[in-house]
Structure formats: C-alpha cells, structure tokens
Scaffold this motif. Structure first.
Motif, mmCIF file in Angstrom:
data_model
loop_
_atom_site.group_PDB
_atom_site.id
_atom_site.type_symbol
_atom_site.label_atom_id
_atom_site.label_comp_id
_atom_site.label_asym_id
_atom_site.label_seq_id
_atom_site.Cartn_x
_atom_site.Cartn_y
_atom_site.Cartn_z
ATOM 1 N N VAL A 247 0.825 -1.206 0.000
ATOM 2 C CA VAL A 247 0.000 0.000 0.000
ATOM 3 C C VAL A 247 0.863 1.261 0.000
ATOM 4 O O VAL A 247 0.651 2.179 -0.810
ATOM 5 C CB VAL A 247 -0.968 -0.009 1.193
ATOM 6 N N LEU A 248 1.830 1.341 0.910
ATOM 7 C CA LEU A 248 2.666 2.542 0.951
ATOM 8 C C LEU A 248 3.544 2.642 -0.286
ATOM 9 O O LEU A 248 3.750 3.737 -0.831
ATOM 10 C CB LEU A 248 3.509 2.547 2.225
ATOM 11 N N GLY A 249 4.048 1.496 -0.738
ATOM 12 C CA GLY A 249 4.865 1.518 -1.956
ATOM 13 C C GLY A 249 4.084 2.004 -3.160
ATOM 14 O O GLY A 249 4.600 2.763 -3.991
ATOM 15 N N ALA B 292 3.321 8.896 -6.409
ATOM 16 C CA ALA B 292 3.697 10.277 -6.106
ATOM 17 C C ALA B 292 4.981 10.689 -6.810
ATOM 18 O O ALA B 292 5.418 11.839 -6.687
ATOM 19 C CB ALA B 292 3.850 10.457 -4.598
ATOM 20 N N GLY B 293 5.599 9.753 -7.531
ATOM 21 C CA GLY B 293 6.779 10.083 -8.312
ATOM 22 C C GLY B 293 8.102 9.670 -7.713
ATOM 23 O O GLY B 293 9.162 9.996 -8.264
ATOM 24 N N HIS B 294 8.076 8.942 -6.603
ATOM 25 C CA HIS B 294 9.321 8.487 -5.988
ATOM 26 C C HIS B 294 9.831 7.217 -6.673
ATOM 27 O O HIS B 294 9.046 6.439 -7.234
ATOM 28 C CB HIS B 294 9.112 8.228 -4.496
ATOM 29 N N ASP B 295 11.140 7.024 -6.614
ATOM 30 C CA ASP B 295 11.758 5.796 -7.124
ATOM 31 C C ASP B 295 11.801 4.779 -5.991
ATOM 32 O O ASP B 295 12.455 5.009 -4.965
ATOM 33 C CB ASP B 295 13.179 6.080 -7.624
ATOM 34 N N VAL B 296 11.104 3.669 -6.178
ATOM 35 C CA VAL B 296 10.927 2.685 -5.115
ATOM 36 C C VAL B 296 11.544 1.347 -5.521
ATOM 37 O O VAL B 296 11.376 0.906 -6.667
ATOM 38 C CB VAL B 296 9.425 2.491 -4.801
ATOM 39 N N ARG C 23 8.081 13.355 7.203
ATOM 40 C CA ARG C 23 6.959 14.295 7.095
ATOM 41 C C ARG C 23 6.569 14.498 5.625
ATOM 42 O O ARG C 23 5.386 14.576 5.286
ATOM 43 C CB ARG C 23 7.332 15.637 7.724
ATOM 44 N N GLY C 24 7.569 14.586 4.762
ATOM 45 C CA GLY C 24 7.286 14.735 3.341
ATOM 46 C C GLY C 24 6.545 13.531 2.783
ATOM 47 O O GLY C 24 5.615 13.671 1.980
ATOM 48 N N LEU C 25 6.933 12.336 3.214
ATOM 49 C CA LEU C 25 6.264 11.120 2.753
ATOM 50 C C LEU C 25 4.839 11.024 3.300
ATOM 51 O O LEU C 25 3.949 10.498 2.625
ATOM 52 C CB LEU C 25 7.079 9.894 3.163
ATOM 53 N N VAL C 26 4.620 11.553 4.496
ATOM 54 C CA VAL C 26 3.265 11.628 5.053
ATOM 55 C C VAL C 26 2.413 12.548 4.182
ATOM 56 O O VAL C 26 1.270 12.214 3.814
ATOM 57 C CB VAL C 26 3.297 12.139 6.509
ATOM 58 N N ARG C 27 2.944 13.700 3.837
ATOM 59 C CA ARG C 27 2.195 14.654 3.014
ATOM 60 C C ARG C 27 1.881 14.073 1.637
ATOM 61 O O ARG C 27 0.840 14.377 1.046
ATOM 62 C CB ARG C 27 2.981 15.959 2.878
ATOM 63 N N ASP C 28 2.786 13.240 1.112
ATOM 64 C CA ASP C 28 2.548 12.628 -0.192
ATOM 65 C C ASP C 28 1.327 11.715 -0.191
ATOM 66 O O ASP C 28 0.783 11.409 -1.254
ATOM 67 C CB ASP C 28 3.777 11.820 -0.640
ATOM 68 N N LEU C 29 0.906 11.268 0.985
ATOM 69 C CA LEU C 29 -0.291 10.437 1.095
ATOM 70 C C LEU C 29 -1.555 11.278 1.239
ATOM 71 O O LEU C 29 -2.655 10.730 1.311
ATOM 72 C CB LEU C 29 -0.175 9.506 2.309
#
Length: 215
Positions: A14-16, A22-26, A160-166
C-alpha cells in the motif's frame, strides 16, 4: 526520493503504491526475490533482496515486516542502513490486544539498537493498511493526522514529506523515546476497533474542548 522497502506484505504494497504514484523511485526487497519482483511489477517499482532495498533507499527505507522479525531483519541489514532514514511501521501487539514490549524498550528503540547506524523514525502504525490506500485519507473534510517520533531532524523532515505525499498531515510525536506511547496507543485503539467495535474517534473531544486553553 529514492525509497527502499524492506518486506513484501500489505504495508509494503500500500505505501509503496502511493509513493510510487507520487513520483518516488521505489525498490521492494524481500527474502523471496520472486515475490518481491511480483509486488514491484504490480506497484511500478524495482525489485531485489532485503539488503538491495536498504542500499537503494538513499532517502528513506521502510521496514515493513512483522514485529517479531523486525529487529532481526534490521540487524541483518548491517551497514546497508548506516546513515539511512529507517521508518518503523511495526506494531508489537499480540493476542488479546496486549503490547508485547510492555515494561521494556519500545519496538522502535529495539530496531534502533539493532541498526545503530540508522536514524529510526516511528510512523504509519496507527491505521489499518486499507486506510493508507485511500486517495487521500480525509474524513469529514479533515485529513488524517500521522504522528511521527524520532531524534534526527533530517530524517523526521523526510518522513513528514512522505506523510504529506499520502494526503495526510504529519504531527510531531516527540523523540524516539516516545515511540512506546505511540505503540501503546495502537494497541489500545486496535482493542477498541476490533475487540469492542467502538469508533475510537469518539473517545477524544475536539481540541477546543480538550482543556489546553483553560486558565
């Protein structure tokens, strides 16, 4: 950001998924490389081993394994997580909604001890994985607030940034020494939600009635 996800379970999925969109490289890493590859294909990520994920996560590494395995997995990552932001989303809750770590170090502190070179941040442990899949998690017009606990400001700002991305709002939960309170809160809330069928939001008044401004 470059994010490594250690684990192939529901929280990893889910988080991945959300972070990839959101545009992150995972990169998803697992003991079972074929399972990691299947999950990575599903969410639009790369795949590898557990250590591959830790090495890849230059900006953040999510430790998304069951609590029982978490410290051992963190220790096994060794130097691969040195200098990394290591996000702990585990819950040390066992049958009867009991906190397994009661009376001792929190899960987050045990993970930090197992991976001494990492900056551990506790986050994403208060909600069922289905909540993180909502786009976004907003209830009655109010975005979900996500407490984060940690000692390194750079690591905290990353999370915090990853929280905002959700689509959520990060909340300062204090240092890592307060992670045990966050884990105990999860145990208590899960007991209300699952054990009693109670809407846990009903137990707390709105801020204006909480007495914080009382003279």
């Amino acid at each position: 950001m470059r994010i490594g996800i250690v684990g192939t379970g529901t929280m990893a999925r889910v988080l991945g998924t959300r972070w990839s969109r959101a545009g992150h490289d995972v990169l998803v890493g697992g003991r079972d490389v074929e399972r990691a590859a299947a999950l990575a294909e599903r969410i639009g990520a790369r795949a590898g081993t557990l250590r591959d994920a830790a090495r890849y996560g230059r900006d953040a590494v999510l430790l998304a394994v069951p609590y029982a395995a978490a410290a051992g997995v963190a220790a096994g990552l060794g130097d691969a997580v040195r200098g990394r932001t290591l996000i702990d989303c585990t819950n040390p809750v066992v049958a009867g909604f009991v906190l397994e770590t009661a009376g001792g170090p929190s899960a987050a502190e045990r993970i930090a001890a197992a991976a001494p070179g990492a900056s551990v941040v506790k986050a994403f442990n208060l909600c069922h994985e289905s909540v993180w899949g909502l786009t976004p998690p907003v209830f009655d017009g109010r975005p979900l607030a996500v407490p984060v606990c940690g000692d390194d400001e750079v690591a905290l700002e990353t999370v915090r940034g990853l929280v905002r991305d959700l689509g959520c709002v990060p909340v300062n939960g204090g240092g890592l020494h307060r992670a045990g309170l966050l884990e105990a809160t999860a145990a208590f809330l899960i007991g209300l939600w699952v054990g009693e069928g109670v809407d846990a939001q009903a137990i707390a008044p709105p801020l204006e009635y909480a007495g914080v401004h009382a003279s």
